[in-house]
Design an enzyme around this catalytic site. Structure first.
Site, mmCIF file in Angstrom:
data_model
loop_
_atom_site.group_PDB
_atom_site.id
_atom_site.type_symbol
_atom_site.label_atom_id
_atom_site.label_comp_id
_atom_site.label_asym_id
_atom_site.label_seq_id
_atom_site.Cartn_x
_atom_site.Cartn_y
_atom_site.Cartn_z
ATOM 1 N N THR A 94 -32.026 -4.368 -16.030
ATOM 2 C CA THR A 94 -30.643 -4.533 -16.447
ATOM 3 C C THR A 94 -29.925 -3.205 -16.319
ATOM 4 O OG1 THR A 94 -31.112 -3.956 -18.720
ATOM 5 C CG2 THR A 94 -31.298 -6.271 -18.128
ATOM 6 N N TRP A 124 -11.617 -9.789 -36.480
ATOM 7 C CA TRP A 124 -11.889 -9.558 -35.073
ATOM 8 C C TRP A 124 -10.597 -9.536 -34.255
ATOM 9 C CZ3 TRP A 124 -17.022 -8.905 -34.050
ATOM 10 C CH2 TRP A 124 -17.946 -9.479 -34.939
#
Lengths: 534, 534
Positions: free
Chosen positions: B181, B435
């Site tokens: 990754t 958020w």
């Protein structure tokens, strides 16, 4: 070196929970010949958990066999999921077997509970004294006001349970379902599907190169749910949220065309006879098949004339499929190859099929492996993760060859992997040392406008060892005779294939799953029961 | 109770041999920016067997890692099959990692042989002294007239071998390929795919509810073959006979549009930037995208404006996909649900995606599992047979939660299983305890005609803990200013999301696989390198 990937089990439970979660609004529709019963995946899923809880209450344990004796209906679908999700094994009983065969398979599988449609009780009830392992019956639908001890009404069993039952972990290689083949000789033989094989088969047949099912489809499930998992359509449709339309026992042209008009399915599977009946019915009745994007057919060879009529009269695309109870069942289908010109499209669709990704295929003549040249004729052998490697408690080494399943189908394979089956191995005609394809002669005969059905069998011949005998079902009142048929055929097959012997019959005898049963015709011929002209 | 089914292994070998046998005439096309190199699956398959034989001659053993350092080209595809079919492990090296990371991953994976494109030697050659396990290089394409010891020309290695190499049995759970990754923090982490996971992923993505690839498709493989198996397209396309069009390194709008015009692909995957560049290029150049039936995009959020432009200007249907190197990579895609009215179609396609059959998904906030109500915000966790359960020789228990992979993606899931990612967990903005979705603000900004790119990051704020800072790349010569952008945004998001802080940047920094690298922006902000207006 091992991978780092999770080894999540491929199970019917995983498939079931995906459909429940992602497609709560997809529909399950059951037809009773007159009215429609409509419900959602969400509701069916709740009832699946209730049914599973009811079965646990009846003492069903992982690994135990639960039989179904049902039509294609919502309750049958519920059993498809409830039984394997609790780790038990769904045994779909073929209601069309002879009574002694039904008793045999129930005892052989050791079913402990049977889920029975009330309309089929008259077949099962006389057999009960001979069933040694069954301890409970769940009865779907109307039944007598009081039931014998050990019988429970399906709805009453469900209503007692709540729908929050959860399921435990399942080994993907464990048994999920079993189905006995309808062999025409000897006792039926059991094939035991695994969770893995059903999951993999489902994922394969929703591929765009197979059925291409999605949540935009409405799948008419006409193949019997008691036969080879209805070709896998219920599991696959549930996995991807396709609506499932279950016609119960109403597969005759009249009610089926009414159902199609009402529910407008986009996809359907059915044996060739069902499609033929529908096309013939449409000659004298209004029938609207415009909702279909794809229909499939198999179980026996699909006549070219049927494919043409569906295409040209109704705009319906029929693609032939091939497989056996032993192969999951899908092993091949006849989508034409990319780039096929329109004028050749039907030629390809009349082939038996091209092997599906995930299945391996080879052509064998005894120990010799034959080339894929479209000419060499041999037995088709298959291998793969949804192909059986044995029969349940029934050693039959002659059905396997180095780990490959011998399908009993004889034919050719062309360089692109398209199979053309010419005969069942037990139905082959070998004349003067050469193969005659009974299937091909039958298909040509059935393309004649005055022929309803035709079956060609081998009969002994002093000079050529075997010769074909054509048994024909004529349309009522036709003036066509054998000479005319022979002339019709002479334009289509090589001269030495032309049958000298002909017989009129009322209908072609069929097996419990609708395949031509040529063994019966051979026996009739041997007993002098056919009026043969030659 | 065990089933009677065969346990045929799900392997890349089985997948490879199916494509070779059934689709010999399908094409593999490689583009070098000017000319086209065209060959057939049959020829590639022959060369795969030659390459495998060459690797065996070089001493490669089952389980050993063979690295590739290549663009998207035919030879890379050959390695995709040759290496795993002989039981070795294909390690696709990300050419865009920092040199020290490249050396790290080669040493960490213990690659023994590297297959290297000559045009990339300049990156690799300086690292060779630091590579402790590499003993051989195979060089694709032009290289110096004489090669150092241990280097072999790819074509010369192949030409020595014949193409009848056969492969042995492979355990489906064994490693087939590995990919590190491109995490922005710490060392890259290795994911090791199994044969099983690649087979299952391929079968899943050819489903009609995913990409629906068939032999009628021509698939343009623009996702890098060194990153997450190019989203699985090479394996899946090969399995079902889709032509594979490999653009090498020519992903810029000009050559790519030329390739599309020449080869008329029906399907393509690409990160949003590639599609955006193509759409912008088409504003001033003739670009014909009419051959596409479906294109997909993912890797970072796809702006709605891009989906709209592709649809309305070019008639191209873009569907968003979601996944990670760790998830095979496909885990979800945003086909709208059945029955979606035309006017809502694009709304659904702007969602991150609906979980794919075979993958399980849940939403977690620490130990709490959140409902799928489209409102609760948490981290997406996934589980399934093509999801990693660990990193290669790199214990990271914090990335897993009771056997589920923590994806690091934060968002909501609606009742039908559609995910909406609002942020990467490391990029979230929490303002006054609530958020703020940086992704949503970015998408709105990028829909403004004068904005090329925009990235929104969290910056410390005395009153609200964190507030969003919008970093904007303007089109050259535009008169639009921040006040205008703020007004534009005010019509689209809630008032308290509106950034007070703004900065002009030249371009959004990106990771080696083209994702926004906000860590770099946060560092620049912390170092006072951004000219922030507020």
């Amino acid at each position: 070196m091992q991978s780092t990937m999770q080894h999540s089990a491929l199970t019917i439970l995983a498939l079931f929970e995906h459909g429940q979660r992602i497609y709560p609004d997809s529909e399950v529709v059951t037809f009773d010949g007159a009215t429609i019963r409509r419900t959602s995946f969400a509701e069916v899923a709740r009832r699946v958990r209730q049914l599973a809880a009811a079965l646990v209450r009846l003492g069903v344990k992982p690994g135990e066999r639960v039989g179904t004796f049902c039509w294609n209906c919502q309750e049958h679908l519920e059993a498809y999921f409830a039984v394997p999700c609790l780790g038990a094994v769904l045994h779909t009983l073929n209601i069309r077997l002879f009574p002694e065969q039904i008793a045999y398979v129930i005892n052989h599988a050791e079913d402990s509970v049977l889920i029975v449609d009330a309309t089929l009780l008259h077949i099962l009830e006389p057999l009960l004294p001979r069933l040694s392992t069954v301890r409970r019956l769940l009865i779907i639908g109307d039944a007598a006001p009081s039931l014998p001890i050990g019988w429970t009404r399906y709805e009453e069993a469900l209503v007692r349970e709540n729908s929050d039952m959860t399921f435990g972990a399942i080994d993907e290689c464990s048994a999920s379902a079993m189905c006995y083949t309808s062999g025409t000789t000897g006792n039926p033989k059991g094939v035991v599907y695994s969770h893995r094989s059903v999951w993999l088969h489902s994922q394969a047949i929703v591929s765009a190169s197979c059925f291409g099912l999605t949540d935009r489809d409405r799948a008419l499930v006409s193949p019997s749910m008691f036969h080879a998992n209805a070709w896998g359509i219920p599991h696959a449709g549930w996995f991807v949220g396709a609506d499932l339309i279950l016609p119960s026992r109403y597969l005759q042209a009249e009610p089926l065309s009414r159902l199609i008009a009402l529910e407008r399915p986009t996809f359907a599977g059915a044996v060739p006879t069902i499609w033929s009946d529908l096309v013939r019915f449409a000659e004298t009745h209004p029938v609207d098949l415009s909702s279909f994007r794809l229909v499939i057919s198999g179980g026996s060879a699909v006549p070219r004339s049927l494919i043409e009529k569906l295409q040209h009269r109704h705009g319906v695309r029929l693609v032939q499929i091939w497989g056996l109870t032993e192969t999951g069942p899908l092993a091949a289908l006849a989508h034409p190859p990319a780039g096929t010109p329109v004028e050749d499209d039907i030629d390809w669709r009349t082939k038996t099929g091209r092997v599906l990704q995930g299945v391996e295929l080879r052509l064998a003549d005894g120990e010799t492996i034959l080339p894929w040249d479209g000419k060499a004729v041999g037995e088709i052998e298959v291998r793969g993760p949804w192909v059986t490697g044995a029969y349940y408690k029934d050693p039959t080494p002659d059905k396997f060859h180095d780990g490959w399943l011998r399908t009993g189908d004889i034919g050719t394979v062309d360089p692109l992997g398209y199979i053309q089956i010419t005969d069942r191995s037990k139905d082959v005609i070998k004349s003067g040392g050469e193969w005659v394809s009974s299937v091909e002669i039958e298909n040509h005969l059935m393309a004649h406008p005055d022929v309803i059905e035709a079956a060609v069998i081998a009969v002994p011949d002093a000079r050529w060892d075997e010769r074909p005998l054509a048994c024909v079902v004529f349309k009522a009142g036709t003036a066509t005779d054998f000479a005319a048929l022979r002339a019709f055929l002479a334009e289509r097959v090589v001269r030495w294939w032309l049958p000298e012997r002909w017989a009129v019959i009322d209908e072609v005898p069929k097996t419990s799953v609708g395949k031509f049963d040529k063994k019966v015709l051979r026996e009739r011929y041997a007993n002098g029961e056919l009026a043969v002209e030659s």
